[in-house]
Design a protein around this motif. Structure first.
Motif: not given
Length: 412
Positions: A60-62, A93-94, A143-163, A202-203
């Motif tokens: 992230i710092g890089s 990789v992350m 719960q609308p924000w903190l639920n496993p599926m949306f949590f995972t989808v958001r993380s995928v979006i973060y890594f797609v943008i960073w990548t 995203t960070v």
């Protein structure tokens, strides 16, 4: 500038360091896997999250500094461009390393993996079931924000943008190095302007999701900014350590003076002050507000032995680096600067320990040995892959217009 391109070079010091990284990765990850069966799945995933959160800060710092240097120019940026690109290129990789955390968030999957409860409290089904005796209305409200599926989808979006940002900036930089096409510089600068805005958003949300939500009742608007600054400080320190491994190469001796290292030393001083300001301000705002839903986060971190880390951080994360980096001679001596940088990285590990582990361990004496194995294994793997990326191209982007800052001395 005339078109100049160097073939990828093998630096003996880097190859040796890569071997050490592979060794650390093997030791750490084997111990981590062993701990899964010896200590248990719950502790395995808690330690894994701790190690991941510490390690991902380097990537992230890089990518943050990579975009910043495209926007600002200067000798420091072009000197460390290839290192920043190599760290940013580890984003996919992350992303793969995040998969175990995502799986441990789903109740059914976590139970199948041997966990008693999901990794995050908000993922426990009983807490959001009004008929349960463990029902928590605050968690249910979120719960609308903190639920496993949306949590995972958001993380995928973060890594797609960073990548995507990392790959585009790297490919254009390599093309410029290969062809001398100066239009690439403008293209990278334009993308970085857009990318910085996406990066900040995203960070911020990633830090909210991954560790702030470990206590779903607590929140701080400064948490994301604190994570960005902390990641930036650790990345600067790591780049200084890597500079000691390439300083004696022909390309660095020919093109790089001491000034870029002096500039990085000044940036480390600035980020040390900024980290202190954010850490202190967050505490003072919560302390002065004295609101019941905010104070437990600090109560957990100032009792049962966790308070012992606070004076260590105050003294060695701020005062010692601050006064050492005030000295111009220290910032212009790479060996001394590297010693300070190594010290900063050690303190960053302690700071992440204080931020993350009290969510899992009531007392500091309850900390598991797996919490040491996880960062050793993941950072070792990161370093090994980082050096592999670094040696795939010239150590300096010789066709970049900013190379003129190195030859002219520069003033950024």
């Amino acid at each position: 500038m005339a078109t100049t391109s160097l073939a990828p070079t093998k630096v003996p010091q880097l190859s040796r360091l890569q071997t050490y990284g592979i060794g650390a990765a093997l030791i750490g990850l084997v111990l981590l896997a062993l701990g899964y069966f010896v200590v248990g799945a719950d502790q395995f995933f808690r330690s894994y999250l701790f190690g991941f959160y510490f390690t991902v800060g380097l990537s992230i710092g890089s990518i943050g500094f990579l975009m910043l240097q495209h926007l600002t120019g200067g000798a420091w940026g072009v000197t460390f461009r290839r290192m920043l690109e190599s760290g940013a290129m580890l984003m996919p990789v992350m992303g793969l390393l995040f998969i175990p955390i995502a799986l441990a968030t789903f109740p059914d999957t976590s139970h199948a993996m041997g966990m008693h409860h999901p990794l995050y409290e908000w993922a426990v089904p009983d807490l959001v079931n009004p008929a349960s005796e463990h029902y928590d209305p605050v968690v249910h409200y979120k719960q609308p924000w903190l639920n496993p599926m949306f949590f995972t989808v958001r993380s995928v979006i973060y890594f797609v943008i960073w990548t995507a940002l990392a790959f585009m900036l790297r490919s254009w930089s390599i093309e410029q190095d290969r062809t001398g096409n100066q239009a690439m510089a403008a293209r990278m600068r334009m993308l970085s302007g857009i990318g910085i805005a996406l990066f900040v958003l995203t960070v911020t949300f990633a830090s909210f999701d991954w560790t702030m939500s470990l206590n779903p009742h607590w929140f701080s608007s400064m948490y994301g900014a604190h994570f960005m600054v902390s990641s930036g400080l650790m990345t600067l320190a790591f780049m200084i350590l890597m500079a000691t491994q390439v300083r004696q190469t022909e390309i660095f001796e020919q093109h790089v003076t001491i000034k870029p290292f002096h500039d990085i030393g000044k940036l480390m001083l600035a980020f040390t002050i900024l980290w202190t300001y954010m850490s202190y301000s967050q505490y003072m705002i919560i302390w002065s507000g004295d609101i019941a839903e905010f104070t437990p986060w600090y109560i957990d971190r100032t009792h049962n032995g966790w308070l012992t880390l606070v004076p260590i951080l105050i003294l060695f994360q701020f005062f010692v680096p601050f006064f050492l980096l005030l000295s111009r001679s220290n910032k212009r001596n790479l060996k001394t600067l590297a010693g300070i940088a190594g010290f900063v990285i050690l303190m960053r590990c302690i700071d992440v320990t204080w931020i993350v582990l009290p969510a899992f361990h009531e007392s500091i004496l309850d900390v598991s040995w797996l919490n040491f194995a996880a960062p050793v294994g993941l950072v070792g793997l990161w370093i090994a892959l980082f050096i592999g990326n670094l040696q795939r191209a010239s150590l300096l982007p010789l066709n970049d217009p900013n190379m003129e800052w190195l030859h002219a001395g520069g003033h950024h």
